[in-house]
Design a protein around this motif. Structure first.
Motif, PDB file in Angstrom:
ATOM      1  N   SER A   1      -0.755   8.754  -0.184  1.00 28.93           N
ATOM      2  CA  SER A   1      -0.506  10.027  -0.878  1.00 28.93           C
ATOM      3  C   SER A   1      -1.304  11.137  -0.204  1.00 28.93           C
ATOM      4  O   SER A   1      -2.151  10.882   0.644  1.00 28.93           O
ATOM      5  CB  SER A   1      -0.896   9.934  -2.352  1.00 28.93           C
ATOM      6  OG  SER A   1      -2.290  10.130  -2.523  1.00 28.93           O
TER       7      SER A   1
ATOM      8  N   LYS B   1       4.504   2.291 -10.648  1.00 26.47           N
ATOM      9  CA  LYS B   1       3.772   1.058 -10.951  1.00 26.47           C
ATOM     10  C   LYS B   1       3.869   0.706 -12.430  1.00 26.47           C
ATOM     11  O   LYS B   1       4.088  -0.453 -12.796  1.00 26.47           O
ATOM     12  CB  LYS B   1       2.291   1.219 -10.577  1.00 26.47           C
ATOM     13  CG  LYS B   1       1.989   1.166  -9.099  1.00 26.47           C
ATOM     14  CD  LYS B   1       0.528   1.519  -8.821  1.00 26.47           C
ATOM     15  CE  LYS B   1      -0.437   0.615  -9.558  1.00 26.47           C
ATOM     16  NZ  LYS B   1      -1.857   0.958  -9.228  1.00 26.47           N
TER      17      LYS B   1
ATOM     18  N   SER C   1      -2.109   6.827 -17.248  1.00 26.01           N
ATOM     19  CA  SER C   1      -2.372   6.069 -16.022  1.00 26.01           C
ATOM     20  C   SER C   1      -3.816   5.579 -15.955  1.00 26.01           C
ATOM     21  O   SER C   1      -4.129   4.636 -15.211  1.00 26.01           O
ATOM     22  CB  SER C   1      -2.073   6.940 -14.789  1.00 26.01           C
ATOM     23  OG  SER C   1      -3.091   7.898 -14.588  1.00 26.01           O
TER      24      SER C   1
ATOM     25  N   HIS D   1      -3.117   2.148  -4.064  1.00 27.79           N
ATOM     26  CA  HIS D   1      -3.031   3.547  -3.660  1.00 27.79           C
ATOM     27  C   HIS D   1      -4.017   3.842  -2.537  1.00 27.79           C
ATOM     28  O   HIS D   1      -5.193   3.479  -2.608  1.00 27.79           O
ATOM     29  CB  HIS D   1      -3.346   4.456  -4.866  1.00 27.79           C
ATOM     30  CG  HIS D   1      -3.458   5.900  -4.513  1.00 27.79           C
ATOM     31  ND1 HIS D   1      -4.499   6.704  -4.932  1.00 27.79           N
ATOM     32  CD2 HIS D   1      -2.653   6.691  -3.761  1.00 27.79           C
ATOM     33  CE1 HIS D   1      -4.321   7.922  -4.460  1.00 27.79           C
ATOM     34  NE2 HIS D   1      -3.210   7.943  -3.754  1.00 27.79           N
TER      35      HIS D   1
ATOM     36  N   ASN E   1       0.845  -1.194   0.000  1.00 28.52           N
ATOM     37  CA  ASN E   1       0.000   0.000   0.000  1.00 28.52           C
ATOM     38  C   ASN E   1       0.880   1.244   0.000  1.00 28.52           C
ATOM     39  O   ASN E   1       1.805   1.351   0.802  1.00 28.52           O
ATOM     40  CB  ASN E   1      -0.888   0.034   1.249  1.00 28.52           C
ATOM     41  CG  ASN E   1      -1.881  -1.112   1.276  1.00 28.52           C
ATOM     42  OD1 ASN E   1      -2.382  -1.525   0.239  1.00 28.52           O
ATOM     43  ND2 ASN E   1      -2.155  -1.637   2.454  1.00 28.52           N
ATOM     44  N   PHE E   2       0.587   2.182  -0.911  1.00 31.36           N
ATOM     45  CA  PHE E   2       1.327   3.448  -0.893  1.00 31.36           C
ATOM     46  C   PHE E   2       0.359   4.608  -0.670  1.00 31.36           C
ATOM     47  O   PHE E   2      -0.674   4.705  -1.305  1.00 31.36           O
ATOM     48  CB  PHE E   2       2.158   3.642  -2.177  1.00 31.36           C
ATOM     49  CG  PHE E   2       1.394   3.936  -3.439  1.00 31.36           C
ATOM     50  CD1 PHE E   2       1.266   5.240  -3.916  1.00 31.36           C
ATOM     51  CD2 PHE E   2       0.825   2.903  -4.180  1.00 31.36           C
ATOM     52  CE1 PHE E   2       0.590   5.513  -5.099  1.00 31.36           C
ATOM     53  CE2 PHE E   2       0.146   3.166  -5.368  1.00 31.36           C
ATOM     54  CZ  PHE E   2       0.020   4.475  -5.820  1.00 31.36           C
TER      55      PHE E   2
ATOM     56  N   ASN F   1      -5.896  11.965  -4.224  1.00 33.66           N
ATOM     57  CA  ASN F   1      -5.974  11.496  -5.607  1.00 33.66           C
ATOM     58  C   ASN F   1      -5.502  12.572  -6.576  1.00 33.66           C
ATOM     59  O   ASN F   1      -5.927  13.721  -6.496  1.00 33.66           O
ATOM     60  CB  ASN F   1      -7.422  11.116  -5.945  1.00 33.66           C
ATOM     61  CG  ASN F   1      -7.836   9.819  -5.286  1.00 33.66           C
ATOM     62  OD1 ASN F   1      -7.136   8.820  -5.360  1.00 33.66           O
ATOM     63  ND2 ASN F   1      -8.982   9.835  -4.616  1.00 33.66           N
TER      64      ASN F   1
ATOM     65  N   GLY G   1       3.677   7.527  -7.641  1.00 39.36           N
ATOM     66  CA  GLY G   1       3.462   6.108  -7.409  1.00 39.36           C
ATOM     67  C   GLY G   1       2.902   5.396  -8.618  1.00 39.36           C
ATOM     68  O   GLY G   1       3.294   4.268  -8.939  1.00 39.36           O
ATOM     69  N   GLU G   2       1.978   6.052  -9.311  1.00 41.82           N
ATOM     70  CA  GLU G   2       1.393   5.459 -10.522  1.00 41.82           C
ATOM     71  C   GLU G   2       2.449   5.280 -11.605  1.00 41.82           C
ATOM     72  O   GLU G   2       2.459   4.274 -12.332  1.00 41.82           O
ATOM     73  CB  GLU G   2       0.250   6.330 -11.040  1.00 41.82           C
ATOM     74  CG  GLU G   2      -0.971   6.393 -10.127  1.00 41.82           C
ATOM     75  CD  GLU G   2      -1.698   5.067  -9.999  1.00 41.82           C
ATOM     76  OE1 GLU G   2      -1.496   4.174 -10.855  1.00 41.82           O
ATOM     77  OE2 GLU G   2      -2.467   4.901  -9.028  1.00 41.82           O
TER      78      GLU G   2
ATOM     79  N   HIS H   1       0.720  10.939  -5.513  1.00 43.78           N
ATOM     80  CA  HIS H   1      -0.051   9.833  -6.084  1.00 43.78           C
ATOM     81  C   HIS H   1       0.498   9.430  -7.449  1.00 43.78           C
ATOM     82  O   HIS H   1       0.779   8.256  -7.710  1.00 43.78           O
ATOM     83  CB  HIS H   1      -1.524  10.252  -6.206  1.00 43.78           C
ATOM     84  CG  HIS H   1      -2.364   9.286  -6.986  1.00 43.78           C
ATOM     85  ND1 HIS H   1      -3.512   9.671  -7.645  1.00 43.78           N
ATOM     86  CD2 HIS H   1      -2.224   7.961  -7.252  1.00 43.78           C
ATOM     87  CE1 HIS H   1      -4.038   8.630  -8.259  1.00 43.78           C
ATOM     88  NE2 HIS H   1      -3.274   7.579  -8.034  1.00 43.78           N
TER      89      HIS H   1
ATOM     90  N   PRO I   1      -5.369   7.177  -0.676  1.00 44.30           N
ATOM     91  CA  PRO I   1      -5.335   8.647  -0.621  1.00 44.30           C
ATOM     92  C   PRO I   1      -5.712   9.200   0.743  1.00 44.30           C
ATOM     93  O   PRO I   1      -6.545   8.624   1.448  1.00 44.30           O
ATOM     94  CB  PRO I   1      -6.384   9.038  -1.672  1.00 44.30           C
ATOM     95  CG  PRO I   1      -7.369   7.920  -1.644  1.00 44.30           C
ATOM     96  CD  PRO I   1      -6.571   6.670  -1.359  1.00 44.30           C
TER      97      PRO I   1
ATOM     98  N   MET J   1       5.577   5.552   0.789  1.00 42.65           N
ATOM     99  CA  MET J   1       5.069   6.796   0.214  1.00 42.65           C
ATOM    100  C   MET J   1       6.109   7.371  -0.738  1.00 42.65           C
ATOM    101  O   MET J   1       7.311   7.176  -0.541  1.00 42.65           O
ATOM    102  CB  MET J   1       4.788   7.846   1.300  1.00 42.65           C
ATOM    103  CG  MET J   1       3.433   7.791   1.940  1.00 42.65           C
ATOM    104  SD  MET J   1       3.163   9.218   3.039  1.00 42.65           S
ATOM    105  CE  MET J   1       2.940  10.544   1.830  1.00 42.65           C
TER     106      MET J   1
END
Length: 334
Positions: free
Chosen positions: A168, A183, A329, A192, A165-166, A171, A179-180, A176, A194, A213
């Motif tokens: 942010s 990925k 994304s 994710h 789990n990350f 959204n 991280g996307e 965020h 938020p 994070m």
């Protein structure tokens, strides 16, 4: 006929004289406005929770502006909707220079592509003053997690899809999307989570409620220095001078990865030009003060200043760049 010509000439001269007087009046009132401003406290709306990077930078700059402008500068945190709640409040505030907005790459270059409906137009509703800081994001992990490097994180995420789990700051925030992007390039499945700001996300990271994070460095670096968080990598193309031993994500195993956050000051559109000029001048002055630069640099950020025109052109370019990332994304919010 002569009388008509004479009358017409007299009218033209009279109109020209009135225009000249009006012009002098406008110039005079503008000069007076700039000279009188500010004569009461100024508020900086921060669209994220207290304790996050946007808030930290706003308070450093606000303190310096208080001295420079001779009036109190107050920080007003209005978190939510990826910065859109605070953005809408600032955009609809009186355009008199007494309400400023600490915008981010999220509020002014990402959200318009991410949200189906925006409560404000980031270009039309704001007058850009200057960028104030460029900030690397820092990939950090709770020490209890079984990975301490990018390669270990990728290996764990691939062996345990959906288990990392990350957090942010919301959204569509740069945290965020950092991280996307990770990925996508690393080809891993992470979840994710938020939050309404970076600070509450960091709190849960410290409590091991989330594993990692891609946080803005100013709100994470103190916990790295204290040993409460493990620094895995920075998101920028080059290493940070504040953490020279921490590799970039690209050099640590994800070629082509790069993401940088930035923060800037805005006023509502329609704010009088003399007031905008005075604010830009004050901001540039404080951002070049040695003590302010030191405070910002100690947070892992880079103090930055420019003209409103340069800032506007930069925002346009960033909107194109991050709009493409959002589209690729597949992220979308109502």
């Amino acid at each position: 006929m002569n009388r008509s010509i004479t009358t017409t000439r007299r009218f033209a001269l009279s109109a020209a004289a009135c225009a000249a007087i009006a012009g002098v009046g406008v110039l005079g009132s503008s000069a007076a406005l700039a000279q009188a401003y500010p004569n009461k406290p100024v508020t900086i709306v921060v669209p994220f929770a207290a304790g996050g990077t946007t808030d930290i930078l706003a308070r450093i700059i606000g303190q310096a502006l208080t001295t420079e402008l001779g009036q109190s500068v107050i920080v007003d945190n209005r978190a939510g909707a990826g910065g859109n709640i605070g953005g809408a409040l600032a955009a609809k505030s009186p355009a008199d220079g007494y309400t400023l907005f600490m915008g981010t790459v999220g509020t002014h270059a990402i959200n318009a592509a991410l949200y189906k409906k925006m409560p404000f137009d980031p270009i039309k509703d704001f007058a850009p003053l200057t960028r104030v800081a460029n900030v690397p994001n820092l990939l950090v992990a709770n020490p209890a997690q079984p990975y301490k490097s990018v390669k270990e994180l990728i290996a764990y995420a691939k062996a345990n899809p959906g288990k990392v789990n990350f957090g942010s700051s919301g959204n569509g925030s740069s945290i965020h999307l950092s991280g996307e992007l990770f990925k996508s390039l690393a080809k891993v499945d992470m979840v994710h989570v938020p939050y309404k700001g970076s600070a509450p996300a960091v709190t849960d990271l410290l409590g091991n409620q989330i594993g990692i994070m891609f946080d803005n460095m100013p709100s994470a670096i103190q916990h790295v220095r204290s040993g409460k968080l493990v620094p895995i990598a920075v998101t920028t193309a080059k290493r940070s001078p504040e953490l020279p031993n921490v590799p970039t994500i690209a050099e640590a195993g994800v070629p082509g990865y790069e993401a940088t956050s930035w923060f800037g000051m805005f006023a509502p559109a329609g704010t009088p030009a003399p007031v905008l000029a005075k604010l830009n001048s004050a901001l540039v002055k404080v951002l070049n003060q040695a003590d302010v630069k030191k405070k910002i640099n100690e947070q892992g950020a880079e103090a930055y200043s420019e003209t409103p025109e340069q800032f506007a052109a930069f925002i346009q370019a960033e909107s194109v760049k991050w709009g493409k990332v959002v589209k690729e994304s597949g992220a979308s919010l109502d």
